[in-house]
Structure formats: structure tokens, C-alpha cells
Write a protein that holds these residues in place. Structure first.
Motif, PDB file in Angstrom:
ATOM      1  N   VAL A   1      34.855  46.966  30.528  1.00  0.00           N
ATOM      2  CA  VAL A   1      36.254  46.778  30.960  1.00  0.00           C
ATOM      3  C   VAL A   1      36.444  47.336  32.365  1.00  0.00           C
ATOM      4  N   LEU A   2      35.918  48.547  32.583  1.00  0.00           N
ATOM      5  CA  LEU A   2      36.041  49.169  33.908  1.00  0.00           C
ATOM      6  C   LEU A   2      35.344  48.311  34.963  1.00  0.00           C
ATOM      7  N   TRP A   3      34.186  47.788  34.617  1.00  0.00           N
ATOM      8  CA  TRP A   3      33.411  46.957  35.548  1.00  0.00           C
ATOM      9  C   TRP A   3      34.238  45.752  35.997  1.00  0.00           C
ATOM     10  N   TRP A   4      34.896  45.104  35.033  1.00  0.00           N
ATOM     11  CA  TRP A   4      35.687  43.914  35.380  1.00  0.00           C
ATOM     12  C   TRP A   4      36.939  44.271  36.163  1.00  0.00           C
ATOM     13  N   LEU A   5      37.488  45.437  35.869  1.00  0.00           N
ATOM     14  CA  LEU A   5      38.609  45.914  36.681  1.00  0.00           C
ATOM     15  C   LEU A   5      38.163  46.094  38.131  1.00  0.00           C
ATOM     16  N   VAL A   6      37.007  46.729  38.300  1.00  0.00           N
ATOM     17  CA  VAL A   6      36.470  46.942  39.646  1.00  0.00           C
ATOM     18  C   VAL A   6      36.176  45.604  40.323  1.00  0.00           C
ATOM     19  N   LEU A   7      35.674  44.656  39.551  1.00  0.00           N
ATOM     20  CA  LEU A   7      35.392  43.334  40.115  1.00  0.00           C
ATOM     21  C   LEU A   7      36.670  42.671  40.618  1.00  0.00           C
ATOM     22  N   MET A   8      37.741  42.801  39.837  1.00  0.00           N
ATOM     23  CA  MET A   8      39.012  42.211  40.274  1.00  0.00           C
ATOM     24  C   MET A   8      39.558  42.924  41.507  1.00  0.00           C
ATOM     25  N   LEU A   9      39.372  44.229  41.535  1.00  0.00           N
ATOM     26  CA  LEU A   9      39.777  44.978  42.731  1.00  0.00           C
ATOM     27  C   LEU A   9      38.948  44.542  43.943  1.00  0.00           C
ATOM     28  N   GLY A  10      37.687  44.262  43.701  1.00  0.00           N
ATOM     29  CA  GLY A  10      36.822  43.781  44.778  1.00  0.00           C
ATOM     30  C   GLY A  10      37.296  42.424  45.295  1.00  0.00           C
ATOM     31  N   CYS A  11      37.696  41.547  44.371  1.00  0.00           N
ATOM     32  CA  CYS A  11      38.221  40.237  44.782  1.00  0.00           C
ATOM     33  C   CYS A  11      39.516  40.412  45.578  1.00  0.00           C
ATOM     34  N   ALA A  12      40.359  41.348  45.130  1.00  0.00           N
ATOM     35  CA  ALA A  12      41.606  41.613  45.857  1.00  0.00           C
ATOM     36  C   ALA A  12      41.316  42.166  47.248  1.00  0.00           C
ATOM     37  N   THR A  13      40.317  43.038  47.342  1.00  0.00           N
ATOM     38  CA  THR A  13      39.927  43.589  48.644  1.00  0.00           C
ATOM     39  C   THR A  13      39.435  42.473  49.565  1.00  0.00           C
ATOM     40  N   TYR A  14      38.605  41.608  49.019  1.00  0.00           N
ATOM     41  CA  TYR A  14      38.097  40.467  49.800  1.00  0.00           C
ATOM     42  C   TYR A  14      39.267  39.633  50.323  1.00  0.00           C
ATOM     43  N   MET A  68      47.510  44.198  42.232  1.00  0.00           N
ATOM     44  CA  MET A  68      48.356  43.142  42.784  1.00  0.00           C
ATOM     45  C   MET A  68      49.459  43.724  43.653  1.00  0.00           C
ATOM     46  N   LEU A  69      50.033  44.853  43.236  1.00  0.00           N
ATOM     47  CA  LEU A  69      51.069  45.494  44.040  1.00  0.00           C
ATOM     48  C   LEU A  69      50.516  45.939  45.385  1.00  0.00           C
ATOM     49  N   LEU A  70      49.295  46.485  45.353  1.00  0.00           N
ATOM     50  CA  LEU A  70      48.670  46.922  46.602  1.00  0.00           C
ATOM     51  C   LEU A  70      48.420  45.742  47.527  1.00  0.00           C
ATOM     52  N   VAL A  71      47.972  44.623  46.939  1.00  0.00           N
ATOM     53  CA  VAL A  71      47.687  43.434  47.745  1.00  0.00           C
ATOM     54  C   VAL A  71      48.962  42.899  48.382  1.00  0.00           C
ATOM     55  N   LEU A  72      50.047  42.911  47.628  1.00  0.00           N
ATOM     56  CA  LEU A  72      51.279  42.309  48.099  1.00  0.00           C
ATOM     57  C   LEU A  72      52.041  43.190  49.079  1.00  0.00           C
ATOM     58  N   LEU A 116      27.758  37.103  44.389  1.00  0.00           N
ATOM     59  CA  LEU A 116      26.788  37.863  43.595  1.00  0.00           C
ATOM     60  C   LEU A 116      27.500  38.759  42.579  1.00  0.00           C
ATOM     61  N   GLU A 117      28.567  39.422  43.019  1.00  0.00           N
ATOM     62  CA  GLU A 117      29.291  40.323  42.118  1.00  0.00           C
ATOM     63  C   GLU A 117      29.971  39.551  40.988  1.00  0.00           C
ATOM     64  N   ILE A 118      30.536  38.389  41.308  1.00  0.00           N
ATOM     65  CA  ILE A 118      31.144  37.566  40.245  1.00  0.00           C
ATOM     66  C   ILE A 118      30.058  37.125  39.261  1.00  0.00           C
ATOM     67  N   GLY A 119      28.912  36.757  39.808  1.00  0.00           N
ATOM     68  CA  GLY A 119      27.794  36.359  38.943  1.00  0.00           C
ATOM     69  C   GLY A 119      27.347  37.503  38.043  1.00  0.00           C
ATOM     70  N   MET A 120      27.309  38.698  38.605  1.00  0.00           N
ATOM     71  CA  MET A 120      26.890  39.852  37.801  1.00  0.00           C
ATOM     72  C   MET A 120      27.928  40.182  36.731  1.00  0.00           C
ATOM     73  N   HIS A 179      38.832  50.540  44.950  1.00  0.00           N
ATOM     74  CA  HIS A 179      37.659  49.757  44.515  1.00  0.00           C
ATOM     75  C   HIS A 179      36.387  50.608  44.593  1.00  0.00           C
ATOM     76  N   ALA A 180      36.239  51.331  45.695  1.00  0.00           N
ATOM     77  CA  ALA A 180      35.043  52.165  45.861  1.00  0.00           C
ATOM     78  C   ALA A 180      35.002  53.302  44.842  1.00  0.00           C
ATOM     79  N   ALA A 181      36.152  53.938  44.616  1.00  0.00           N
ATOM     80  CA  ALA A 181      36.192  55.083  43.695  1.00  0.00           C
ATOM     81  C   ALA A 181      35.885  54.645  42.260  1.00  0.00           C
ATOM     82  N   LEU A 182      36.603  53.625  41.803  1.00  0.00           N
ATOM     83  CA  LEU A 182      36.375  53.158  40.432  1.00  0.00           C
ATOM     84  C   LEU A 182      35.009  52.498  40.293  1.00  0.00           C
TER      85      LEU A 182
END
Lengths: 119, 154
Positions: B130-143, A19-23, B20-24, B89-92
């Protein structure tokens, strides 16, 4: 209890970092829509090309300058010209040697469109 | 012009990958519920399908996009959220996918030598989830950073 806390912490910390990165936003810049006939300029700002329609003379060089805080491209719909990814303050130029209408768009954000009319 | 389907500035392929990623991600959660209910064969099929499908998405869509849009600009522009989010996102995501494939190999095949097999499956599966969902959230943030202008401008 301890295991639950560890799980919550392992989820919450990275989310906060994300979130910090996004903001970490950047300031916006006002576009200038006053191109000249021989060497015209199109500014890219806030996910739009300005002016959206530009009219130039044959032989004019049009320069697109990315004033946005994220990268964009300038790609001719008809395949006449195609820029690489242009980040903030980077430019792309193309000289129009033939009269015609040249629609273009940003390949990263396809809703961003513009047109160069060469007379 | 390949416009997206979610009403953002994204191209269609980016919208489809996001959905697709949210579905997965949801499928992995369903898979974990199946394991808790002792439906281990269904659990194995569900998680394996997600890990393999995601591998295909990474190789065919995400890596080429990263090579064009991000890698030429790092490390110089890593200070910008646009690149930083995508890079983290890519690294994790790479770690999560490799871990998923490793668990898949260890649990579903006899390919790995004995010393490389896992002993605490539950622990590793939960960590990867847990890591997968973290990456998914990072992917949503990237989007959001890449394709939703109104969220980041005042």
C-alpha cells in the motif's frame, strides 16, 4: 469490513494530500520581449524563453530572469555557459565577448530552447 | 537535446524512470497475486527483483536529482508544491524501500538475528505494498508538477 475500511482510508488520505499539494498552483506572469543592445534580458515564463531569439552586440550582458513558478536552468548547447538551477525570480547573467550564435536550453525541460545571436 | 518520449517537457531519463516505476508497481501487484495463488517461489523472485531494481534507480537517479533540484531549497521553499511533492515522495519512498529491503532480508535470508525477524509477513507485505503504491502516485504527481505545464495553469 473494518479491515477493508482501514485499507481504503490508508489509500485515500495520502492521495488527497498529494492532490491538494499538486493543485497549490501559482499565478503566471507575462513575458517582456524588448531587450536592449548592451544589457539584454530574457524572461523565462510558462516553460519558454522570451524572446526565443535575441540579437545583441559583442560585449553585451544577457540576463535571464525566471518568472515561472518552477525552477529552470540556462545551459549553452555548446558548453559556453551554464547556470545553476534558478527558481522563481532568480537571475542568471552571461557576457558575450565574441560574435556568434549561441543556442541554449533548459536542462530540466529540454524542449525549452532559445538562441542568442551576438553581432 | 535529450527530449522525452511521453510528449511532456520532461527529459528522456525522467520519462523512462516514470515508466519503469509504473511497471514495477504493476509487477508488485502481479507478485501479490502469485502469493495468493500459492506460487510462493515466483512471488519471491518477482518482489525481490522489484525491490532491488528500485534500490538501484533510487541510488543512481533519484538521489542525485533530489540533491541538485530539491535539497538546496528546503526547508525555505517547502511551501511550493514543486518541492513539497518531491520531498514527501522522497521521504515516504525511502521508508517503503527500506521496508521492502527489510522484508527481503527477513524472508529470503538468514542474515537477521532471530529477534529481528518478522512474524506477521502477510501484514507487513500488504502494508508495504500500500505504501509503495502511495509513493508511486506521489511520484506521478511530482512528475506532473515538474513537467506538465498545462495542468497547473489557468
Amino acid at each position: 469490513m473494518k479491515r477493508t475500511s482501514t485499507w481504503v482510508a490508508s489509500l485515500a488520505l495520502p492521495v488527497m494530500v498529494a492532490m491538494l499539494l499538486v493543485l497549490a498552483g501559482s499565478p503566471s506572469v507575462t513575458a517582456n520581449d524588448q531587450p536592449s543592445a548592451a544589457a539584454a534580458e530574457v524572461k523565462i515564463d510558462n516553460f519558454s524563453f522570451g524572446p526565443q531569439t535575441l540579437t545583441v552586440a559583442v560585449g553585451a550582458t544577457v540576463t535571464w530572469t525566471n518568472r515561472d513558478d518552477i525552477p529552470h536552468t540556462v545551459v549553452s548547447t555548446d558548453g559556453v555557459f551554464k547556470s545553476k538551477v534558478r527558481d522563481t525570480d532568480e537571475k542568471f547573467s552571461y557576457t558575450f565577448d565574441k560574435a556568434g550564435t549561441y543556442p541554449y536550453f533548459c536542462s530540466i525541460h529540454p524542449k525549452m530552447t532559445g538562441t542568442v545571436v551576438v553581432q | 537535446m535529450n527530449e522525452g518520449i511521453l510528449g511532456t517537457e520532461a527529459p528522456r531519463y525522467a520519462d523512462l524512470v516514470l515508466l519503469l516505476e509504473i511497471g514495477m508497481g504493476l509487477a508488485l501487484l502481479i507478485g501479490s497475486v502469485l502469493a495468493r495463488r500459492k506460487r510462493f517461489r515466483l512471488h519471491a523472485w518477482c518482489q525481490s527483483a522489484v525491490v532491488l531494481l528500485n534500490f538501484g534507480v533510487i541510488v543512481l537517479l533519484m538521489v542525485p536529482s533530489f540533491q541538485v533540484h530539491v535539497s538546496p531549497r528546503i526547508p525555505v521553499r517547502l511551501g511550493k508544491a514543486y518541492y513539497a511533492l518531491a520531498t514527501v515522495h522522497a521521504a515516504l519512498g525511502s521508508v517503503a524501500e527500506i521496508a521492502g529491503l527489510y522484508i527481503l532480508l527477513a524472508a529470503a535470508t538468514n542474515i537477521l538475528p532471530q529477534q529481528f525477524r518478522l512474524t506477521k509477513y502477510k501484514l507487513w507485505m500488504r502494508r508495504v505494498l500500500v505504501l509503495w503504491w502511495l509513493v508511486l502516485m506521489l511520484g506521478c504527481a511530482t512528475y506532473a508538477r515538474w513537467y506538465i505545464p498545462d495542468w497547473f495553469r489557468r
